[in-house]
Write a protein that holds these residues in place. Sequence first.
Motif, PDB file in Angstrom:
ATOM      1  N   PHE A 302    -130.306  12.021 -61.976  1.00 20.27           N
ATOM      2  CA  PHE A 302    -130.679  13.377 -62.385  1.00 20.27           C
ATOM      3  C   PHE A 302    -130.826  14.304 -61.175  1.00 20.27           C
ATOM      4  O   PHE A 302    -130.354  15.438 -61.186  1.00 20.27           O
ATOM      5  N   GLY A 303    -131.501  13.818 -60.139  1.00 20.64           N
ATOM      6  CA  GLY A 303    -131.826  14.667 -59.008  1.00 20.64           C
ATOM      7  C   GLY A 303    -130.661  14.985 -58.102  1.00 20.64           C
ATOM      8  O   GLY A 303    -130.486  16.134 -57.671  1.00 20.64           O
ATOM      9  N   PHE A 304    -129.833  13.968 -57.802  1.00 26.69           N
ATOM     10  CA  PHE A 304    -128.764  14.163 -56.835  1.00 26.69           C
ATOM     11  C   PHE A 304    -127.438  14.558 -57.475  1.00 26.69           C
ATOM     12  O   PHE A 304    -126.585  15.170 -56.819  1.00 26.69           O
ATOM     13  N   LEU A 305    -127.252  14.210 -58.760  1.00 20.57           N
ATOM     14  CA  LEU A 305    -125.953  14.451 -59.391  1.00 20.57           C
ATOM     15  C   LEU A 305    -126.080  15.165 -60.732  1.00 20.57           C
ATOM     16  O   LEU A 305    -125.156  15.129 -61.549  1.00 20.57           O
ATOM     17  N   THR A 307    -125.867  18.124 -61.777  1.00 20.75           N
ATOM     18  CA  THR A 307    -124.930  19.180 -62.159  1.00 20.75           C
ATOM     19  C   THR A 307    -123.610  18.608 -62.665  1.00 20.75           C
ATOM     20  O   THR A 307    -122.720  19.361 -63.065  1.00 20.75           O
ATOM     21  N   SER A 308    -123.465  17.292 -62.634  1.00 18.54           N
ATOM     22  CA  SER A 308    -122.290  16.630 -63.206  1.00 18.54           C
ATOM     23  C   SER A 308    -122.673  16.012 -64.542  1.00 18.54           C
ATOM     24  O   SER A 308    -123.659  15.277 -64.631  1.00 18.54           O
ATOM     25  N   LEU A 309    -121.892  16.305 -65.564  1.00 17.22           N
ATOM     26  CA  LEU A 309    -122.225  15.857 -66.911  1.00 17.22           C
ATOM     27  C   LEU A 309    -122.259  14.335 -67.001  1.00 17.22           C
ATOM     28  O   LEU A 309    -123.133  13.757 -67.663  1.00 17.22           O
ATOM     29  N   TRP A 310    -121.347  13.655 -66.320  1.00 20.11           N
ATOM     30  CA  TRP A 310    -121.313  12.185 -66.402  1.00 20.11           C
ATOM     31  C   TRP A 310    -122.578  11.578 -65.814  1.00 20.11           C
ATOM     32  O   TRP A 310    -123.059  10.546 -66.311  1.00 20.11           O
ATOM     33  N   ALA A 311    -123.146  12.207 -64.767  1.00 20.57           N
ATOM     34  CA  ALA A 311    -124.372  11.693 -64.155  1.00 20.57           C
ATOM     35  C   ALA A 311    -125.555  11.849 -65.103  1.00 20.57           C
ATOM     36  O   ALA A 311    -126.423  10.968 -65.177  1.00 20.57           O
ATOM     37  N   LEU A 312    -125.610  12.963 -65.838  1.00 21.53           N
ATOM     38  CA  LEU A 312    -126.645  13.120 -66.855  1.00 21.53           C
ATOM     39  C   LEU A 312    -126.517  12.038 -67.920  1.00 21.53           C
ATOM     40  O   LEU A 312    -127.512  11.474 -68.380  1.00 21.53           O
ATOM     41  N   PHE A 313    -125.278  11.743 -68.331  1.00 21.65           N
ATOM     42  CA  PHE A 313    -125.061  10.705 -69.340  1.00 21.65           C
ATOM     43  C   PHE A 313    -125.593   9.357 -68.853  1.00 21.65           C
ATOM     44  O   PHE A 313    -126.336   8.672 -69.561  1.00 21.65           O
TER      45      PHE A 313
END
Length: 398
Positions: A302-305, A307-313
């Motif tokens: 969440f913190g480092f990535l 802004t990328s949708l896949w990282a939120l997933f």
Amino acid sequence: MITTTDDSARTEHSSMSKKLILLMSLACGMAVANLYYNQPLLADMGRSFHATAHQVSNIAMFTQIGYAVGMFIFVPMGDMKERRLLIAGLLIAVTISLIGIATAQNLLWINLASFAVGVTTVVPQIILPLAAQLAAPVERGKVIGNIMGGLFIGILLARTVSGLIGGSLGWRTMYWIAAAMMLALAIILQTFLPKSYPESRLSFAGLYKSIGHLIVTQPVLREASLIGAMLFGSFSIFWTSLSFFLEGEPYHYGSEVAGLFGLIGIVGVMGAPIVGRLADRFNAKTMVGLLIGICLFSYLFFGFLGTSLWALFVGVVLLDLGVQGAQVSNQTRIYSLIPEARSRLNTVYMVSYFLGGSLGSTLSGYAWSWWKWQGVCVTGGIMIVIALIIWAAHRTKT
């Protein structure tokens, strides 16, 4: 003096039918959903009442505080009252409370109605000790894991359903539908749940006094409760701020998409029954430590990535697996401590759990208002680190 009836003693060695486990799972999922319908809808509610993000986040906070209060008042009664009637009565009460939200005209009204929904939505925490009573000891972790799986799916689908219905029909419609479902559930459970037998003959005063005694004398209960509070606080921090994050840069999504994130979390929740089986076979404390680490890893995504949708997933899957898996392991631990006090043990654990959740919702509002998404991630990560310190500092072995 605490006594156990012959009937309840016999249930300790019997197996539950798959249909009963499924019914309890569905009931827990449907009931607990009432606590989470608001999260994808907070931005829409804020616009309805012309409220700031911090002000509207109080709706989630009051709901969770109400849940903690309701557990302290009603869940211990499961050790001394017939649970089926208690469950049906609470479902009627939550039906009325949900109508209160659907008709709210200002922030004070909706905050009070949300508190009432929390107080009366404690049915899952009465069903779980009932399931632990009915299950054979060798399958208790599996049964709890299966029912908790239904509860967790209810938590996540609540966001999806409310996001879709709220986005297309308005947030008030969601609460009218929820009220109708709770009324139907009251009738179904009153008809099909088995009659339970009280496991304690304590008076009301003795019952609540014994809760303090359990806190003082049971180190495993204290450890599990504090860890649960911190992990659920981190969980609430993420979900309370997600709709605000997604409606801004770089996503510009509405409540429907925020709700759909609940579907992603189901992947993590599917691991709950597996965690329950592992808790039956291996050291549950070790399992909790592993799952805390998974939660911490989710916040790194969440913190480092973020802004990328896949990282939120990926982060959502890991967070839900870690938080829900740790809850299954912790509840398996505490239910094995004193069989005749399971409702009271569950009260201590779940009151702590949702006080942590309400703290997380409050901190989320402040973190978002002051530091936006990075502040949310740092705050959630700190709560998980505190959980890890508590786990490492306590010398309990089970």
